[in-house]
Design a protein around this motif. Structure first.
Motif, mmCIF file in Angstrom:
data_model
loop_
_atom_site.group_PDB
_atom_site.id
_atom_site.type_symbol
_atom_site.label_atom_id
_atom_site.label_comp_id
_atom_site.label_asym_id
_atom_site.label_seq_id
_atom_site.Cartn_x
_atom_site.Cartn_y
_atom_site.Cartn_z
ATOM 1 N N THR A 129 -4.997 5.726 7.957
ATOM 2 C CA THR A 129 -3.312 5.355 9.066
ATOM 3 C C THR A 129 -3.966 4.714 9.945
ATOM 4 O OG1 THR A 129 -1.850 7.141 7.954
ATOM 5 C CG2 THR A 129 -0.965 5.733 9.659
ATOM 6 N N ARG A 130 -3.440 3.076 10.009
ATOM 7 C CA ARG A 130 -3.628 2.662 11.697
ATOM 8 C C ARG A 130 -2.085 2.285 11.481
ATOM 9 N NH1 ARG A 130 -7.236 1.683 7.417
ATOM 10 N NH2 ARG A 130 -6.110 0.610 6.696
ATOM 11 N N GLU A 131 -1.857 2.193 12.902
ATOM 12 C CA GLU A 131 -0.013 2.116 13.417
ATOM 13 C C GLU A 131 0.071 1.178 15.008
ATOM 14 O OE1 GLU A 131 2.915 5.220 13.544
ATOM 15 O OE2 GLU A 131 1.112 7.232 12.564
ATOM 16 N N GLY A 132 0.745 0.200 14.431
ATOM 17 C CA GLY A 132 0.898 -0.349 15.299
ATOM 18 C C GLY A 132 1.833 -1.076 16.329
ATOM 19 N N GLU A 133 2.389 -2.032 16.952
ATOM 20 C CA GLU A 133 4.000 -1.852 17.085
ATOM 21 C C GLU A 133 4.579 -2.371 15.922
ATOM 22 O OE1 GLU A 133 7.134 -1.990 19.053
ATOM 23 O OE2 GLU A 133 5.219 -0.633 20.170
ATOM 24 N N GLY A 134 5.398 -1.834 15.081
ATOM 25 C CA GLY A 134 6.132 -2.190 14.163
ATOM 26 C C GLY A 134 5.399 -2.617 12.615
ATOM 27 N N GLU A 135 4.144 -1.747 12.927
ATOM 28 C CA GLU A 135 3.508 -2.390 11.678
ATOM 29 C C GLU A 135 2.310 -1.022 11.575
ATOM 30 O OE1 GLU A 135 1.849 -6.063 10.085
ATOM 31 O OE2 GLU A 135 -0.167 -4.741 10.746
ATOM 32 N N VAL A 136 2.422 -0.216 9.316
ATOM 33 C CA VAL A 136 1.883 0.627 9.780
ATOM 34 C C VAL A 136 0.901 0.924 8.507
ATOM 35 C CG1 VAL A 136 1.625 2.833 9.115
ATOM 36 C CG2 VAL A 136 3.076 2.354 10.479
ATOM 37 N N VAL A 137 -0.431 0.547 8.439
ATOM 38 C CA VAL A 137 -0.999 -0.203 7.410
ATOM 39 C C VAL A 137 -1.826 1.586 6.620
ATOM 40 C CG1 VAL A 137 -3.295 -1.627 6.233
ATOM 41 C CG2 VAL A 137 -2.186 -1.854 8.106
ATOM 42 N N VAL A 138 -2.168 1.918 5.814
ATOM 43 C CA VAL A 138 -1.708 2.575 4.783
ATOM 44 C C VAL A 138 -2.604 2.596 3.752
ATOM 45 C CG1 VAL A 138 -1.142 4.598 3.747
ATOM 46 C CG2 VAL A 138 0.527 3.920 5.694
ATOM 47 N N ASP A 139 -3.804 3.776 3.685
ATOM 48 C CA ASP A 139 -4.287 3.584 2.477
ATOM 49 C C ASP A 139 -4.172 4.706 1.481
ATOM 50 O OD1 ASP A 139 -6.164 0.580 3.013
ATOM 51 O OD2 ASP A 139 -7.518 2.395 4.081
ATOM 52 N N VAL A 144 -3.940 13.414 -22.734
ATOM 53 C CA VAL A 144 -4.022 13.314 -21.690
ATOM 54 C C VAL A 144 -5.124 11.768 -21.229
ATOM 55 C CG1 VAL A 144 -4.452 14.344 -19.518
ATOM 56 C CG2 VAL A 144 -2.986 15.427 -21.467
ATOM 57 N N GLU A 145 -4.488 11.857 -19.848
ATOM 58 C CA GLU A 145 -5.567 9.937 -19.856
ATOM 59 C C GLU A 145 -6.100 10.075 -17.835
ATOM 60 O OE1 GLU A 145 -5.646 5.745 -18.029
ATOM 61 O OE2 GLU A 145 -5.604 5.951 -20.376
ATOM 62 N N GLU A 146 -6.718 10.333 -17.119
ATOM 63 C CA GLU A 146 -6.547 10.575 -15.930
ATOM 64 C C GLU A 146 -7.739 10.141 -15.069
ATOM 65 O OE1 GLU A 146 -7.097 15.156 -14.167
ATOM 66 O OE2 GLU A 146 -7.697 15.041 -16.453
ATOM 67 N N ARG A 147 -7.171 9.601 -14.415
ATOM 68 C CA ARG A 147 -8.217 8.500 -13.035
ATOM 69 C C ARG A 147 -7.795 8.099 -11.994
ATOM 70 N NH1 ARG A 147 -5.843 2.730 -15.417
ATOM 71 N NH2 ARG A 147 -5.852 3.580 -17.251
ATOM 72 N N LEU A 148 -8.654 8.046 -10.587
ATOM 73 C CA LEU A 148 -8.342 7.654 -9.582
ATOM 74 C C LEU A 148 -8.646 6.241 -9.246
ATOM 75 C CD1 LEU A 148 -10.464 10.039 -8.226
ATOM 76 C CD2 LEU A 148 -8.816 10.446 -8.114
ATOM 77 N N GLU A 149 -7.149 6.112 -8.090
ATOM 78 C CA GLU A 149 -7.092 4.246 -8.195
ATOM 79 C C GLU A 149 -6.328 4.280 -6.334
ATOM 80 O OE1 GLU A 149 -5.078 1.925 -12.068
ATOM 81 O OE2 GLU A 149 -4.469 3.992 -10.708
ATOM 82 N N GLN A 150 -7.129 3.258 -5.746
ATOM 83 C CA GLN A 150 -6.329 2.972 -4.260
ATOM 84 C C GLN A 150 -5.729 1.938 -4.453
ATOM 85 O OE1 GLN A 150 -9.733 3.346 -2.245
ATOM 86 N NE2 GLN A 150 -10.262 5.349 -2.585
ATOM 87 N N GLU A 151 -5.219 1.974 -3.182
ATOM 88 C CA GLU A 151 -4.052 0.522 -2.848
ATOM 89 C C GLU A 151 -3.508 1.011 -1.182
ATOM 90 O OE1 GLU A 151 -0.762 -0.229 -6.108
ATOM 91 O OE2 GLU A 151 -0.711 0.832 -4.585
ATOM 92 N N ARG A 152 -4.110 -0.176 -0.607
ATOM 93 C CA ARG A 152 -3.769 -0.764 0.860
ATOM 94 C C ARG A 152 -2.578 -0.686 1.215
ATOM 95 N NH1 ARG A 152 -7.995 -2.926 4.440
ATOM 96 N NH2 ARG A 152 -9.035 -0.944 4.096
ATOM 97 N N ILE A 153 -1.460 -0.857 1.137
ATOM 98 C CA ILE A 153 0.162 -0.360 1.730
ATOM 99 C C ILE A 153 0.553 -1.310 3.220
ATOM 100 C CG2 ILE A 153 2.114 -0.014 1.492
ATOM 101 C CD1 ILE A 153 0.692 0.763 -1.022
ATOM 102 N N THR A 154 0.699 -2.144 3.314
ATOM 103 C CA THR A 154 1.114 -2.296 5.012
ATOM 104 C C THR A 154 2.961 -2.358 5.137
ATOM 105 O OG1 THR A 154 -1.013 -4.290 4.919
ATOM 106 C CG2 THR A 154 1.413 -4.084 6.799
ATOM 107 N N LEU A 155 3.258 -2.324 6.012
ATOM 108 C CA LEU A 155 4.948 -1.188 6.379
ATOM 109 C C LEU A 155 4.736 -2.064 7.749
ATOM 110 C CD1 LEU A 155 3.899 1.607 4.761
ATOM 111 C CD2 LEU A 155 5.580 1.301 4.199
#
Length: 338
Positions: free
Chosen positions: A71-81, A98-109
């Motif tokens: 998590t990277r927090e700034g003024e009025g913005e957060v970026v989360v992996d 049943v299928e399983e997997r791992l996935e990643q996303e980067r979210i900017t709020l």
């Protein structure tokens, strides 16, 4: 009105889970202003619906566990992996799979007045990434019989105890069940006895093949043979065919001793422990490798893979953002005896 970015993120995660099986937009949908993502998601959701119908399958439910990586927090913005560990349950011919997997996303709020909105969503699609450590030499595939005997040791250079393998390397059958057991054991992690690569799919497949009894072909040259030694004098020592998808594809396609395979025409020709190579762009360069670990109720192969760690995933990868309409496959039946 949401005043906490974590509440917005929670709503997005809940929405991510539900839309894998329910294509209607939820009433409490978080505001997403990344229109590129919205269009990709819409296209994928429509494709998934047709994909399940073509497979004569019905999605039942999706279970998602989420891990906050950074998590990277700034003024009025957060970026989360985020890392999503999903279990997708679907039915085919009255049998649940049943299928399983791992996935990643980067979210900017970003904060918009009194609420938080999602302004960017970046999917990590590692199976599309160019493989590191690649040189032109990887394209060279030498017939094993052309290797001089001075390069071939009398004993393997892997510690067979790591994989619980027999000591003898005389001609023996390919132990398909052992390859699958290893694939299922390590689908969601890395065996600490081996190097783990950022693009790890082929390294993982090679380990599975060795677990099934695949014979090491040591040449001392990275562009030939199929071998692994780990770290030697602070340098990585392995053949390109061990860890690079295109090189393994070339090796399996040409080898007539040691580890051998026969290309087959259809996925239904494959057996447990066989290998599929993926060329996303249809340009002749294969970028991904997977191993057959199960079959669905219709006899179609399900695969395990690394990089996007997956277990019992449907073989064609049409649900991956890496897939294109130019995607080509190569199906390798590993020989029953070495």
């Amino acid at each position: 009105m949401r005043k906490d970015w974590k509440s917005a993120l929670y709503s997005y995660v809940n929405q991510f889970n539900r839309t894998e099986v329910d294509y209607r937009q939820p009433a409490d949908q978080v505001v997403v202003t990344d229109l590129d993502h919205v269009m990709r998601k819409s296209t994928r959701m429509h494709m998934l619906k047709e994909w399940y119908q073509a497979r004569e399958s019905t999605p039942l439910r999706n279970e998602t566990r989420t891990k906050l990586l950074r998590t990277r927090e700034g003024e009025g913005e957060v970026v989360v992996d985020l890392e999503f560990q999903t279990r997708r349950i679907y039915e085919k011919r009255h049998i649940a799979h049943v299928e399983e997997r791992l996935e990643q996303e980067r979210i900017t709020l970003n904060k918009d007045g009194d609420m938080w909105i999602i302004t960017r969503i970046e999917q990590n699609i590692p199976e599309r990434h160019p493989e590191e450590r690649r040189t032109e030499k990887e394209e060279i595939v030498t017939n094993p019989e052309q290797q001089t005997s001075e390069h071939i040791p009398s004993l393997p250079l892997l510690n067979t105890d790591v994989l619980g393998m027999p000591k003898s390397w005389r001609a023996k059958p390919y132990a398909r069940e052992r390859a699958v057991q290893y694939a299922d054991q390590w689908w969601n992690g890395n065996n600490p006895e081996f190097l783990a690569f950022e693009v790890d799919c082929t390294n993982y497949i090679s380990q599975c093949l060795v677990a099934g009894g695949g014979p090491i072909h040591y040449t001392g040259k990275r562009e030939t043979g199929w071998w692994y030694r780990g770290m030697v004098n602070n340098q990585e020592a392995w053949s390109y065919s061990w860890a690079v998808a295109n090189a393994l594809n070339n090796y399996l396609n040409h080898s007539d001793s040691y580890l051998q395979a026969v290309p087959v025409e259809r996925p239904t020709d494959l057996q447990l422990g066989d290998v599929i190579s993926y060329d996303w762009d249809g340009d002749g360069r294969f970028q991904h490798s997977a191993i057959v670990t199960a079959f669905d109720a219709g006899g179609m192969p399900l695969v395990n893979a690394h990089t996007t760690n997956s277990r019992h995933r449907y073989w064609d990868y049409r649900d991956s953002y890496a897939y294109t309409d130019r995607t080509q496959y190569r199906f390798f039946h590993i020989m029953d005896y070495f």
